[in-house]
Design a protein around this motif. Structure first.
Motif, PDB file in Angstrom:
ATOM      1  N   SER A 145     -10.146   0.713 -51.175  1.00  0.00           N
ATOM      2  CA  SER A 145      -9.996   1.488 -49.951  1.00  0.00           C
ATOM      3  C   SER A 145     -11.294   2.084 -49.462  1.00  0.00           C
ATOM      4  CB  SER A 145      -8.961   2.602 -50.172  1.00  0.00           C
ATOM      5  OG  SER A 145      -9.391   3.451 -51.200  1.00  0.00           O
ATOM      6  N   SER A 146     -12.118   2.590 -50.333  1.00  0.00           N
ATOM      7  CA  SER A 146     -13.388   3.163 -49.891  1.00  0.00           C
ATOM      8  C   SER A 146     -14.540   2.601 -50.702  1.00  0.00           C
ATOM      9  CB  SER A 146     -13.361   4.688 -50.036  1.00  0.00           C
ATOM     10  OG  SER A 146     -12.438   5.244 -49.145  1.00  0.00           O
ATOM     11  N   ALA A 147     -14.365   1.408 -51.210  1.00  0.00           N
ATOM     12  CA  ALA A 147     -15.406   0.820 -52.051  1.00  0.00           C
ATOM     13  C   ALA A 147     -16.590   0.391 -51.222  1.00  0.00           C
ATOM     14  CB  ALA A 147     -14.837  -0.380 -52.810  1.00  0.00           C
ATOM     15  N   GLY A 148     -17.783   0.451 -51.795  1.00  0.00           N
ATOM     16  CA  GLY A 148     -18.961  -0.003 -51.086  1.00  0.00           C
ATOM     17  C   GLY A 148     -18.946  -1.500 -50.940  1.00  0.00           C
ATOM     18  N   LEU A 149     -19.360  -1.988 -49.773  1.00  0.00           N
ATOM     19  CA  LEU A 149     -19.444  -3.414 -49.530  1.00  0.00           C
ATOM     20  C   LEU A 149     -20.861  -3.886 -49.744  1.00  0.00           C
ATOM     21  CD1 LEU A 149     -17.352  -3.617 -46.257  1.00  0.00           C
ATOM     22  CD2 LEU A 149     -16.594  -4.102 -48.564  1.00  0.00           C
ATOM     23  N   SER A 150     -21.072  -5.190 -49.575  1.00  0.00           N
ATOM     24  CA  SER A 150     -22.422  -5.725 -49.637  1.00  0.00           C
ATOM     25  C   SER A 150     -23.242  -5.146 -48.499  1.00  0.00           C
ATOM     26  CB  SER A 150     -22.384  -7.253 -49.529  1.00  0.00           C
ATOM     27  OG  SER A 150     -21.763  -7.642 -48.331  1.00  0.00           O
ATOM     28  N   SER A 151     -24.546  -5.207 -48.626  1.00  0.00           N
ATOM     29  CA  SER A 151     -25.418  -4.535 -47.672  1.00  0.00           C
ATOM     30  C   SER A 151     -25.356  -5.144 -46.296  1.00  0.00           C
ATOM     31  CB  SER A 151     -26.860  -4.580 -48.185  1.00  0.00           C
ATOM     32  OG  SER A 151     -27.268  -5.907 -48.348  1.00  0.00           O
ATOM     33  N   VAL A 152     -25.735  -4.315 -45.297  1.00  0.00           N
ATOM     34  CA  VAL A 152     -25.695  -4.698 -43.896  1.00  0.00           C
ATOM     35  C   VAL A 152     -27.089  -4.523 -43.309  1.00  0.00           C
ATOM     36  CG1 VAL A 152     -24.597  -4.247 -41.679  1.00  0.00           C
ATOM     37  CG2 VAL A 152     -23.368  -3.775 -43.790  1.00  0.00           C
ATOM     38  N   SER A 153     -27.470  -5.382 -42.397  1.00  0.00           N
ATOM     39  CA  SER A 153     -28.782  -5.246 -41.762  1.00  0.00           C
ATOM     40  C   SER A 153     -28.899  -3.907 -41.063  1.00  0.00           C
ATOM     41  CB  SER A 153     -28.975  -6.366 -40.741  1.00  0.00           C
ATOM     42  OG  SER A 153     -30.035  -6.072 -39.885  1.00  0.00           O
ATOM     43  N   ARG A 154     -30.003  -3.169 -41.272  1.00  0.00           N
ATOM     44  CA  ARG A 154     -30.173  -1.867 -40.637  1.00  0.00           C
ATOM     45  C   ARG A 154     -31.047  -1.947 -39.396  1.00  0.00           C
ATOM     46  NH1 ARG A 154     -34.613   0.526 -40.277  1.00  0.00           N
ATOM     47  NH2 ARG A 154     -33.590   2.462 -39.737  1.00  0.00           N
ATOM     48  N   THR A 155     -31.614  -3.097 -39.079  1.00  0.00           N
ATOM     49  CA  THR A 155     -32.421  -3.177 -37.875  1.00  0.00           C
ATOM     50  C   THR A 155     -31.571  -3.614 -36.708  1.00  0.00           C
ATOM     51  OG1 THR A 155     -33.004  -5.498 -38.143  1.00  0.00           O
ATOM     52  CG2 THR A 155     -34.359  -3.904 -39.329  1.00  0.00           C
ATOM     53  N   PRO A 183     -10.744  -1.606 -24.406  1.00  0.00           N
ATOM     54  CA  PRO A 183      -9.991  -2.822 -24.752  1.00  0.00           C
ATOM     55  C   PRO A 183     -10.589  -3.550 -25.945  1.00  0.00           C
ATOM     56  CG  PRO A 183     -11.348  -3.198 -22.826  1.00  0.00           C
ATOM     57  CD  PRO A 183     -11.484  -1.744 -23.149  1.00  0.00           C
ATOM     58  N   ASP A 184      -9.730  -4.256 -26.652  1.00  0.00           N
ATOM     59  CA  ASP A 184     -10.160  -5.035 -27.811  1.00  0.00           C
ATOM     60  C   ASP A 184     -10.498  -6.454 -27.363  1.00  0.00           C
ATOM     61  OD1 ASP A 184     -10.726  -5.929 -30.328  1.00  0.00           O
ATOM     62  OD2 ASP A 184      -8.634  -6.102 -30.970  1.00  0.00           O
ATOM     63  N   TRP A 185     -11.698  -6.625 -26.846  1.00  0.00           N
ATOM     64  CA  TRP A 185     -12.124  -7.936 -26.338  1.00  0.00           C
ATOM     65  C   TRP A 185     -12.142  -8.992 -27.429  1.00  0.00           C
ATOM     66  CZ3 TRP A 185     -11.858  -8.170 -21.333  1.00  0.00           C
ATOM     67  CH2 TRP A 185     -12.139  -7.032 -20.563  1.00  0.00           C
ATOM     68  N   PHE A 186     -12.302  -8.577 -28.671  1.00  0.00           N
ATOM     69  CA  PHE A 186     -12.368  -9.540 -29.771  1.00  0.00           C
ATOM     70  C   PHE A 186     -10.999  -9.902 -30.327  1.00  0.00           C
ATOM     71  CE2 PHE A 186     -16.652  -7.322 -30.683  1.00  0.00           C
ATOM     72  CZ  PHE A 186     -17.274  -8.079 -29.703  1.00  0.00           C
ATOM     73  N   LYS A 187      -9.951  -9.293 -29.775  1.00  0.00           N
ATOM     74  CA  LYS A 187      -8.567  -9.603 -30.143  1.00  0.00           C
ATOM     75  C   LYS A 187      -8.344  -9.570 -31.657  1.00  0.00           C
ATOM     76  CE  LYS A 187      -7.716 -12.255 -25.940  1.00  0.00           C
ATOM     77  NZ  LYS A 187      -7.273 -13.530 -25.331  1.00  0.00           N
ATOM     78  N   GLY A 188      -8.793  -8.467 -32.256  1.00  0.00           N
ATOM     79  CA  GLY A 188      -8.571  -8.272 -33.684  1.00  0.00           C
ATOM     80  C   GLY A 188      -9.554  -8.989 -34.573  1.00  0.00           C
ATOM     81  N   GLU A 189     -10.570  -9.620 -33.983  1.00  0.00           N
ATOM     82  CA  GLU A 189     -11.534 -10.360 -34.786  1.00  0.00           C
ATOM     83  C   GLU A 189     -12.968  -9.966 -34.433  1.00  0.00           C
ATOM     84  OE1 GLU A 189     -10.682 -14.502 -34.300  1.00  0.00           O
ATOM     85  OE2 GLU A 189      -8.821 -14.394 -35.435  1.00  0.00           O
ATOM     86  N   PRO A 190     -13.352  -8.693 -34.709  1.00  0.00           N
ATOM     87  CA  PRO A 190     -14.741  -8.280 -34.482  1.00  0.00           C
ATOM     88  C   PRO A 190     -15.640  -8.941 -35.511  1.00  0.00           C
ATOM     89  CG  PRO A 190     -13.600  -6.601 -35.697  1.00  0.00           C
ATOM     90  CD  PRO A 190     -12.554  -7.629 -35.348  1.00  0.00           C
ATOM     91  N   CYS A 191     -16.916  -8.711 -35.390  1.00  0.00           N
ATOM     92  CA  CYS A 191     -17.851  -9.233 -36.386  1.00  0.00           C
ATOM     93  C   CYS A 191     -17.617  -8.478 -37.698  1.00  0.00           C
ATOM     94  CB  CYS A 191     -19.286  -9.032 -35.914  1.00  0.00           C
ATOM     95  SG  CYS A 191     -20.516  -9.692 -37.044  1.00  0.00           S
ATOM     96  N   PRO A 192     -17.163  -9.159 -38.741  1.00  0.00           N
ATOM     97  CA  PRO A 192     -16.890  -8.467 -40.011  1.00  0.00           C
ATOM     98  C   PRO A 192     -18.184  -8.036 -40.689  1.00  0.00           C
ATOM     99  CG  PRO A 192     -15.713 -10.569 -39.870  1.00  0.00           C
ATOM    100  CD  PRO A 192     -16.763 -10.575 -38.803  1.00  0.00           C
ATOM    101  N   ILE A 193     -18.183  -6.829 -41.205  1.00  0.00           N
ATOM    102  CA  ILE A 193     -19.370  -6.305 -41.863  1.00  0.00           C
ATOM    103  C   ILE A 193     -19.740  -7.121 -43.093  1.00  0.00           C
ATOM    104  CG2 ILE A 193     -20.043  -4.385 -43.342  1.00  0.00           C
ATOM    105  CD1 ILE A 193     -19.559  -2.525 -41.175  1.00  0.00           C
ATOM    106  N   GLU A 194     -18.760  -7.713 -43.761  1.00  0.00           N
ATOM    107  CA  GLU A 194     -19.076  -8.459 -44.975  1.00  0.00           C
ATOM    108  C   GLU A 194     -19.866  -9.737 -44.693  1.00  0.00           C
ATOM    109  OE1 GLU A 194     -16.099  -7.834 -43.901  1.00  0.00           O
ATOM    110  OE2 GLU A 194     -14.768  -9.592 -43.981  1.00  0.00           O
ATOM    111  N   TRP A 195     -20.027 -10.105 -43.430  1.00  0.00           N
ATOM    112  CA  TRP A 195     -20.884 -11.249 -43.089  1.00  0.00           C
ATOM    113  C   TRP A 195     -22.365 -10.900 -43.180  1.00  0.00           C
ATOM    114  CZ3 TRP A 195     -18.284 -13.716 -38.143  1.00  0.00           C
ATOM    115  CH2 TRP A 195     -17.055 -14.292 -38.520  1.00  0.00           C
ATOM    116  N   TYR A 196     -22.667  -9.612 -43.339  1.00  0.00           N
ATOM    117  CA  TYR A 196     -24.059  -9.181 -43.456  1.00  0.00           C
ATOM    118  C   TYR A 196     -24.366  -8.820 -44.902  1.00  0.00           C
ATOM    119  CZ  TYR A 196     -24.605  -8.997 -38.414  1.00  0.00           C
ATOM    120  OH  TYR A 196     -24.697  -9.327 -37.085  1.00  0.00           O
ATOM    121  N   PRO A 197     -25.520  -9.225 -45.438  1.00  0.00           N
ATOM    122  CA  PRO A 197     -26.491 -10.101 -44.784  1.00  0.00           C
ATOM    123  C   PRO A 197     -25.998 -11.548 -44.761  1.00  0.00           C
ATOM    124  CG  PRO A 197     -27.178  -9.682 -47.018  1.00  0.00           C
ATOM    125  CD  PRO A 197     -25.962  -8.821 -46.790  1.00  0.00           C
TER     126      PRO A 197
END
Length: 331
Positions: free
Chosen positions: A17-27, A160-174
């Motif tokens: 539920s609140s576990a840390g995920l893999s890192s995300v680009s900060r730039t 509005p949810d332009w991505f229709k429930g499919e935003p860019c998932p954070i786990e895709w980063y890096p």
């Protein structure tokens, strides 16, 4: 009440539920990817840049209305004093919640899009908010509530949810695998800013039909959504009377020449300084352009670390500045 997005997370992530995920680009690398996929046949070089960007960690909130919390910002913020731009803000921002935000609005559907709606029913002015590529994050939803509740002028806000429930998932980063790179390239190809800009006139027409008391419309966009604001406010079919771009992606000074309504642009330290300056020079409408020189791309939306007091103060000041500009220039 559950949020509109059912995120397709790996089991190891969704169960924590609140576990840390893999890192995300900060730039601001994802905005460079947007630019590459919009204007180049190859995104591989940009994906390589993101893959080697300095990381920050991220968290997912457990089963909340919005479901997603922002990446934590680890960059040390400067202690420079805030400059209040053209003058002091006149609005009254409610206390900002640093984590576990409870939204004040609810979800409705317009033109087949689930839409976060907040603000008084008797408002005569409406604001359409265009989120960033990460979709409904607590910080972005809290920002929509601030816009709806912090000024003497009543605003009804729609996101509005332009991505229709499919935003860019954070786990895709890096994007450190071929699959992640492929997924990111496909995401940006599927969701170009001009596609949303083209849909906005019809969307606002639907909103107006269902909320006839709203006589005038404004637009606020973050990052990817900031680009949408430029595109629609220079369009011949623009339905908006005023616009705001917060840390916009792909700043194009040429677009400023065609913008026909008052516009405020708040840049971070990561938007190209020369392009921001030229954009301001090319605007021929009432304007306010300001750079928050110690803030990262995304500080008013999903990437804002509100536990950092400096970030929190500039998050608040950003919204005050937008509301003040709207109050003075939205006739």
């Amino acid at each position: 009440m559950p949020g509109p997005n059912q995120f397709r997370l790996p089991a190891s992530v969704s169960s924590a539920s609140s576990a840390g995920l893999s890192s995300v680009s900060r730039t601001g690398a994802y905005s460079r990817l947007l630019h590459s996929t919009s204007h180049s046949s190859s995104a591989s070089a940009v994906l390589h840049t993101i893959a080697h960007s300095r990381p920050i960690s991220a968290q997912i909130l457990p089963n909340t209305l919005v479901n997603r919390s922002a990446p934590a910002q680890t960059a040390k913020m400067s202690t420079m004093q805030a400059c209040h731009g053209h003058n002091e803000a006149c609005c009254n921002i409610p206390p900002v919640v640093t984590s576990g935000y409870t939204p004040k609005g609810s979800f409705s559907e317009y033109d087949g899009l689930k839409t976060y709606v907040t603000g008084p029913d008797d408002a005569t002015k409406g604001i359409v908010v265009v989120y960033d590529i990460f979709g409904y994050f607590d910080q972005t939803v809290q920002g929509a509530d601030i816009l709806a509740t912090s000024d003497d002028t009543k605003y009804k806000v729609f996101m509005p949810d332009w991505f229709k429930g499919e935003p860019c998932p954070i786990e895709w980063y890096p994007p450190d695998t071929d699959e992640k790179k492929k997924n990111l390239g496909a995401f940006f190809s599927k969701n170009p800013p001009h596609g949303v800009a083209e849909k906005l006139p019809a969307f606002v027409k639907t909103l107006s039909a269902k909320h006839p008391n709203i006589k005038s419309w404004g637009i606020v966009g973050y990052c990817w959504g900031g680009k949408v604001v430029s595109l629609i406010t220079k369009s011949e079919t623009n339905p908006f009377s005023i616009g705001a771009e917060c840390h916009p992606a792909m700043v194009d000074p040429e677009e400023a020449k065609g913008i026909k309504v008052p516009l405020i642009l708040l840049a971070s330290k990561e938007e190209p300084e020369d392009k921001v300056k030229e954009f301001e020079q090319n605007l021929s409408v009432p304007k306010h352009v300001e750079t928050f020189k110690d803030q990262i791309h995304g500080w008013m939306a999903a990437r804002s670390d509100l536990k950092d007091e400096r970030v929190k103060s500039e998050y608040i000041r950003g919204y005050k500045t937008v509301l003040e500009f709207f109050g003075k220039n939205w006739k």
